[in-house]
Design a protein around this motif. Structure first.
Motif, mmCIF file in Angstrom:
data_model
loop_
_atom_site.group_PDB
_atom_site.id
_atom_site.type_symbol
_atom_site.label_atom_id
_atom_site.label_comp_id
_atom_site.label_asym_id
_atom_site.label_seq_id
_atom_site.Cartn_x
_atom_site.Cartn_y
_atom_site.Cartn_z
ATOM 1 N N LEU A 170 0.841 -1.199 0.000
ATOM 2 C CA LEU A 170 0.000 0.000 0.000
ATOM 3 C C LEU A 170 0.880 1.254 0.000
ATOM 4 O O LEU A 170 2.067 1.196 0.306
ATOM 5 C CB LEU A 170 -0.904 0.017 1.230
ATOM 6 C CG LEU A 170 -1.861 -1.168 1.385
ATOM 7 C CD1 LEU A 170 -2.617 -1.072 2.694
ATOM 8 C CD2 LEU A 170 -2.820 -1.222 0.206
ATOM 9 N N ALA A 171 0.296 2.375 -0.324
ATOM 10 C CA ALA A 171 1.039 3.637 -0.307
ATOM 11 C C ALA A 171 1.532 3.972 1.101
ATOM 12 O O ALA A 171 2.536 4.656 1.274
ATOM 13 C CB ALA A 171 0.162 4.773 -0.832
ATOM 14 N N SER A 172 0.863 3.462 2.094
ATOM 15 C CA SER A 172 1.231 3.728 3.484
ATOM 16 C C SER A 172 2.246 2.727 4.045
ATOM 17 O O SER A 172 2.528 2.745 5.242
ATOM 18 C CB SER A 172 -0.027 3.719 4.355
ATOM 19 O OG SER A 172 -0.662 2.454 4.257
ATOM 20 N N GLU A 173 2.826 1.860 3.184
ATOM 21 C CA GLU A 173 3.779 0.847 3.650
ATOM 22 C C GLU A 173 4.987 1.492 4.329
ATOM 23 O O GLU A 173 5.536 2.478 3.847
ATOM 24 C CB GLU A 173 4.260 0.002 2.471
ATOM 25 C CG GLU A 173 5.282 -1.051 2.879
ATOM 26 C CD GLU A 173 5.761 -1.903 1.724
ATOM 27 O OE1 GLU A 173 6.958 -2.218 1.694
ATOM 28 O OE2 GLU A 173 4.939 -2.244 0.842
ATOM 29 N N PHE A 174 5.367 0.934 5.475
ATOM 30 C CA PHE A 174 6.591 1.357 6.149
ATOM 31 C C PHE A 174 7.150 0.173 6.922
ATOM 32 O O PHE A 174 6.467 -0.820 7.165
ATOM 33 C CB PHE A 174 6.358 2.563 7.064
ATOM 34 C CG PHE A 174 5.459 2.288 8.238
ATOM 35 C CD1 PHE A 174 5.982 2.009 9.487
ATOM 36 C CD2 PHE A 174 4.076 2.338 8.089
ATOM 37 C CE1 PHE A 174 5.150 1.764 10.569
ATOM 38 C CE2 PHE A 174 3.240 2.097 9.175
ATOM 39 C CZ PHE A 174 3.781 1.813 10.414
ATOM 40 N N THR A 175 8.414 0.285 7.289
ATOM 41 C CA THR A 175 9.111 -0.799 7.974
ATOM 42 C C THR A 175 9.704 -0.291 9.274
ATOM 43 O O THR A 175 10.216 0.827 9.327
ATOM 44 C CB THR A 175 10.245 -1.354 7.088
ATOM 45 O OG1 THR A 175 9.679 -1.807 5.860
ATOM 46 C CG2 THR A 175 10.950 -2.513 7.758
ATOM 47 N N GLN A 176 9.616 -1.105 10.285
ATOM 48 C CA GLN A 176 10.292 -0.855 11.549
ATOM 49 C C GLN A 176 11.178 -2.050 11.844
ATOM 50 O O GLN A 176 10.899 -3.161 11.393
ATOM 51 C CB GLN A 176 9.297 -0.699 12.698
ATOM 52 C CG GLN A 176 8.471 0.534 12.653
ATOM 53 C CD GLN A 176 7.554 0.632 13.868
ATOM 54 O OE1 GLN A 176 7.550 -0.190 14.755
ATOM 55 N NE2 GLN A 176 6.761 1.685 13.886
ATOM 56 N N MET A 177 12.224 -1.826 12.594
ATOM 57 C CA MET A 177 13.055 -2.927 13.061
ATOM 58 C C MET A 177 12.536 -3.364 14.425
ATOM 59 O O MET A 177 12.129 -2.538 15.235
ATOM 60 C CB MET A 177 14.517 -2.516 13.179
ATOM 61 C CG MET A 177 15.224 -2.445 11.851
ATOM 62 S SD MET A 177 15.222 -3.998 10.940
ATOM 63 C CE MET A 177 16.234 -5.040 11.956
#
Length: 111
Positions: free
Chosen positions: A74-81
């Motif tokens: 999605l356009a809102s995709e993000f990643t955290q560790m």
């Protein structure tokens, strides 16, 4: 002879299955993430957590880390560790601490 060979193959496959304290820790951390992120769309790669397993400060304590991807595709995709530490006691592991680390680049996207 055939039974011995079969038993040996089964033992070798069992050893390759990734068991042991590292697997217990990775599973406990995934379970904790599932509880904390209930209702959110995310993915955690349990295999990456397992391969990252390392002994922490105490003999019975391990730490794992890996990416958590939110809203994949999605356009809102993000990643955290994710960093998770757990203590192994026999055949169970208890999470001691869990930390989600934001990427500064993801924070800048909101601007």
């Amino acid at each position: 002879m055939r039974a011995t060979a079969t038993a040996l193959v089964c033992l070798l496959l069992g050893a390759c299955a990734g068991g042991g304290p590292e697997k217990l820790v990775a599973d406990a951390c995934v379970k904790e993430v599932d509880q904390r992120l209930a209702g959110k769309t995310y993915e955690v790669d349990a295999d990456k957590l397992l391969t990252s397993a390392a002994k922490a400060d105490a003999a019975d304590t391990y730490q794992v880390s890996g990416p958590v991807v939110f809203d994949r595709g999605l356009a809102s995709e993000f990643t955290q560790m994710l960093k998770c530490k757990a203590r192994v006691d026999g055949k169970t592991a208890s999470v001691i601490s869990i930390e989600f680390i934001w990427s500064m680049e993801d924070l800048k996207k909101a601007e």
